[in-house]
Motif scaffolding. Structure first.
Motif, mmCIF file in Angstrom:
data_model
loop_
_atom_site.group_PDB
_atom_site.id
_atom_site.type_symbol
_atom_site.label_atom_id
_atom_site.label_comp_id
_atom_site.label_asym_id
_atom_site.label_seq_id
_atom_site.Cartn_x
_atom_site.Cartn_y
_atom_site.Cartn_z
ATOM 1 N N THR A 283 0.834 -1.201 0.000
ATOM 2 C CA THR A 283 0.000 0.000 0.000
ATOM 3 C C THR A 283 0.870 1.253 0.000
ATOM 4 O O THR A 283 2.002 1.250 0.480
ATOM 5 N N ARG A 284 0.310 2.290 -0.563
ATOM 6 C CA ARG A 284 0.962 3.590 -0.609
ATOM 7 C C ARG A 284 -0.050 4.652 -0.197
ATOM 8 O O ARG A 284 -1.244 4.502 -0.478
ATOM 9 N N PRO A 285 0.412 5.733 0.431
ATOM 10 C CA PRO A 285 -0.530 6.751 0.915
ATOM 11 C C PRO A 285 -1.419 7.342 -0.183
ATOM 12 O O PRO A 285 -2.546 7.747 0.079
ATOM 13 N N ASN B 52 -2.656 5.752 -2.787
ATOM 14 C CA ASN B 52 -3.595 4.764 -3.327
ATOM 15 C C ASN B 52 -4.414 4.190 -2.186
ATOM 16 O O ASN B 52 -3.884 3.483 -1.338
ATOM 17 N N ASP B 53 -5.688 4.456 -2.191
ATOM 18 C CA ASP B 53 -6.590 3.895 -1.192
ATOM 19 C C ASP B 53 -6.887 2.447 -1.608
ATOM 20 O O ASP B 53 -7.492 2.226 -2.663
ATOM 21 N N PRO B 54 -6.463 1.451 -0.827
ATOM 22 C CA PRO B 54 -6.672 0.064 -1.242
ATOM 23 C C PRO B 54 -8.149 -0.296 -1.385
ATOM 24 O O PRO B 54 -8.512 -1.121 -2.229
ATOM 25 N N TYR B 55 -9.007 0.321 -0.594
ATOM 26 C CA TYR B 55 -10.448 0.058 -0.714
ATOM 27 C C TYR B 55 -10.983 0.550 -2.052
ATOM 28 O O TYR B 55 -11.813 -0.114 -2.682
ATOM 29 N N LEU B 56 -10.501 1.705 -2.485
ATOM 30 C CA LEU B 56 -10.913 2.221 -3.793
ATOM 31 C C LEU B 56 -10.335 1.366 -4.918
ATOM 32 O O LEU B 56 -11.009 1.132 -5.929
ATOM 33 N N LEU C 190 -5.479 10.787 -12.490
ATOM 34 C CA LEU C 190 -6.713 11.419 -12.961
ATOM 35 C C LEU C 190 -7.692 11.661 -11.836
ATOM 36 O O LEU C 190 -8.510 12.580 -11.917
ATOM 37 N N VAL C 191 -7.632 10.828 -10.801
ATOM 38 C CA VAL C 191 -8.511 10.958 -9.636
ATOM 39 C C VAL C 191 -7.638 10.823 -8.394
ATOM 40 O O VAL C 191 -6.935 9.825 -8.242
ATOM 41 N N ALA C 192 -7.682 11.785 -7.524
ATOM 42 C CA ALA C 192 -6.909 11.716 -6.286
ATOM 43 C C ALA C 192 -7.691 10.896 -5.254
ATOM 44 O O ALA C 192 -8.848 11.185 -4.981
ATOM 45 N N ASP C 193 -7.045 9.862 -4.723
ATOM 46 C CA ASP C 193 -7.694 9.021 -3.715
ATOM 47 C C ASP C 193 -7.716 9.680 -2.337
ATOM 48 O O ASP C 193 -8.584 9.400 -1.528
ATOM 49 N N VAL C 194 -6.745 10.507 -2.074
ATOM 50 C CA VAL C 194 -6.673 11.152 -0.750
ATOM 51 C C VAL C 194 -6.543 12.640 -0.893
ATOM 52 O O VAL C 194 -6.215 13.173 -1.881
#
Length: 148
Positions: A26-28, A30-34, A144-148
């Motif tokens: 995991t990386r900050p 990238n939201d793993p749930y998303l 293209l889409v920021a997870d956080v």
């Protein structure tokens, strides 16, 4: 330990996220749930988990391995290959890669690729042993889409 490989199920979400954290995937940004939710909308049959085979039947809530694959019509890709620390060295990751390759080939995919973070020689050695070839490329990307 015996295991089965099957498609991801919604009940696998928490064990998968925990495994990805344990494996350092995991990386900050990238939201793993998303990432899971997005994959469930595109080729969900290519999101595989390995789970222990139990006397009462295969599967269960424990996930000991994952791989996420995709095919865009040109080539296949592998992501999120992970094996639980307690199951490493037993062939779980190899089995997951082989099943992902089998599914991709059945779709007509002629080539599969993946990315390994720089300096991760142990993982590169694993893929070397599976017949993957190393090549030098420059990777670029654009969020293209920021997870956080």
């Amino acid at each position: 330990m015996q295991w089965i490989i099957r498609a991801f199920q919604d009940s696998d979400t928490e064990p998968v996220v925990a495994l990805w954290h344990e494996a350092g995937l995991t990386r900050p940004w990238n939201d793993p749930y998303l990432d899971i939710a997005r994959k469930r909308t595109v080729q969900p049959e290519l999101f595989l988990v390995a789970a222990p085979a139990t006397p009462e039947g295969p599967g269960g809530a424990t996930v000991i391995g994952t791989v996420m694959a995709g095919y865009d019509g040109h080539r296949g890709w592998l992501y999120y290959l992970a094996t639980a620390e307690s199951a490493r060295g037993r062939g779980v990751a190899r089995s997951l890669v082989q099943e992902a390759e089998r599914l991709l080939e059945a779709m007509g995919c002629p080539k599969v690729q993946l990315m390994v973070r720089e300096g991760n020689e142990a993982v590169l050695g694993f893929y070397d042993a599976l017949g993957y070839e190393r090549f030098t490329v420059a990777n670029t990307g654009k969020r293209l889409v920021a997870d956080v």
